[in-house]
Enzyme design. Structure first.
Site, PDB file in Angstrom:
ATOM      1  N   SER A 112      27.738  66.722  52.682  1.00 55.31           N
ATOM      2  CA  SER A 112      27.221  65.574  53.417  1.00 55.31           C
ATOM      3  C   SER A 112      27.721  64.265  52.795  1.00 55.31           C
ATOM      4  CB  SER A 112      25.697  65.645  53.458  1.00 55.31           C
ATOM      5  OG  SER A 112      25.174  64.755  54.411  1.00 55.31           O
TER       6      SER A 112
ATOM      7  N   HIS B  71      23.556  71.578  59.588  1.00 55.63           N
ATOM      8  CA  HIS B  71      24.051  70.737  58.508  1.00 55.63           C
ATOM      9  C   HIS B  71      23.793  71.378  57.142  1.00 55.63           C
ATOM     10  CE1 HIS B  71      25.401  66.964  56.812  1.00 55.63           C
ATOM     11  NE2 HIS B  71      24.287  66.817  56.126  1.00 55.63           N
TER      12      HIS B  71
ATOM     13  N   GLU C 152      25.522  70.612  64.420  1.00 59.63           N
ATOM     14  CA  GLU C 152      25.154  69.420  63.654  1.00 59.63           C
ATOM     15  C   GLU C 152      25.819  68.186  64.243  1.00 59.63           C
ATOM     16  OE1 GLU C 152      26.849  68.719  59.730  1.00 59.63           O
ATOM     17  OE2 GLU C 152      27.912  70.631  59.868  1.00 59.63           O
TER      18      GLU C 152
END
Length: 304
Positions: free
Chosen positions: A151, A276, A246
């Protein structure tokens, strides 16, 4: 294939927690948000067996060495955790980083970089570069260092490499990005296409986090904030995983496209039905275990 919703219910985590994860960061105090994520992460995955944790300090930053049996001491993964540049820590991501290190057969250096809003851009990048340089000072060859992150940590890995390249410093042997957040302008199609199926992230929550990180006066399309707007010429091989459930799917795909246009060798896989950073589920989810094994295989090949 289990859905994110059914998986969480099977593990007995309250629906209120899942809803809180989807809400914007501004709807509760930052400390509450960070504590909640610590609790959720501990329920999802544990450290692999025989993993050793050694605490240390690097230029004032808390960090950990994560190591398993039969590892190679001259190679290292520098892992940068996700969390929108504002939340998460070693407590939330230690198991994921350790499992990747075990799969790759090398030790992991896990630093806790400074977080927004207390420390907005470019604090996280400065810290990542500081830790990378520290590894070089310890005698590690740059080709034996893999930068990895999920991320925001994936975006941070790219941004730190941009700084290193522009300062003519030796670059890591490869970069691994899991569900990378590299477009803080939220311009990709998946922000619209996947907003109803993403069980973890909300568009508003991501936008709130972007503004917190950028702070006052920094444009969200700054190439060090959103690396999809950067020239990635000269970058080492790039490995990317993302899920098609996601909202950050487009981030991963645009990063791959940008890198390929710059002549970078890219390996990308978009996993069907995954959300995610599903890799954090560890051995509890077959797709997570398989994804981590694929990361380990890539790193082993990158070190040859």
């Amino acid at each position: 294939m289990p859905s994110f919703r059914s998986y969480f219910f099977e593990k007995g985590i309250k629906l209120s927690v899942k809803r809180a994860l989807r809400n914007g960061i501004s709807d509760r105090s930052m400390d509450e948000k960070r504590q909640m994520l610590d609790t959720v992460a501990r329920s999802l995955a544990k450290l692999p067996k025989n993993c050793k944790v050694q605490k240390l300090e690097i230029e004032g930053l808390y960090a950990e060495w994560l190591s398993s049996e039969n590892i190679l001491d001259d190679k290292v993964i520098l892992y940068l955790h996700g969390g929108g540049y504002a939340i998460c820590s070693a407590n939330t991501h230690r198991p994921l980083a350790a499992r990747i290190g075990k799969a790759a057969g090398v030790k992991v250096l896990f630093p806790e970089y400074r977080l927004a809003p207390e420390h907005p851009f470019p604090a996280a990048i400065e810290d990542a570069v500081t830790v990378y340089r520290w590894l070089l000072q310890q005698g590690y060859d740059s080709s034996k260092i893999i930068l990895a992150g999920d991320s925001a940590g994936g975006g941070l890995s790219i941004a730190a490499t941009l700084v290193l390249r522009d300062q003519n410093e030796p670059l890591p042997g490869a970069i691994v990005c899991l569900s990378p957040w590299v477009d803080l302008t939220s311009s990709g199609q998946s922000y619209r296409k996947n907003k109803e199926v993403d069980p973890y992230l909300s568009v508003q929550g991501v936008r709130d986090a972007a503004l917190l990180y950028a702070g006052n006066g920094t444009s969200l399309d700054h190439p060090l904030v959103s690396p999809i707007f950067a020239d990635l010429t000269g970058f080492p091989p790039l490995f990317i995983q993302a899920g098609n459930h996601e909202i950050l799917q487009s981030d991963a795909e645009m990063l791959a496209k940008q890198a390929r246009q710059a002549g970078v060798k890219v390996t990308i896989k978009v996993w069907d039905g995954m959300w995610h950073v599903w890799q954090i589920s560890g051995d509890k989810l077959p797709e997570a275990k398989k994804a981590i094994n694929e990361i380990g295989d890539f790193i082993k090949k990158a070190f040859k």
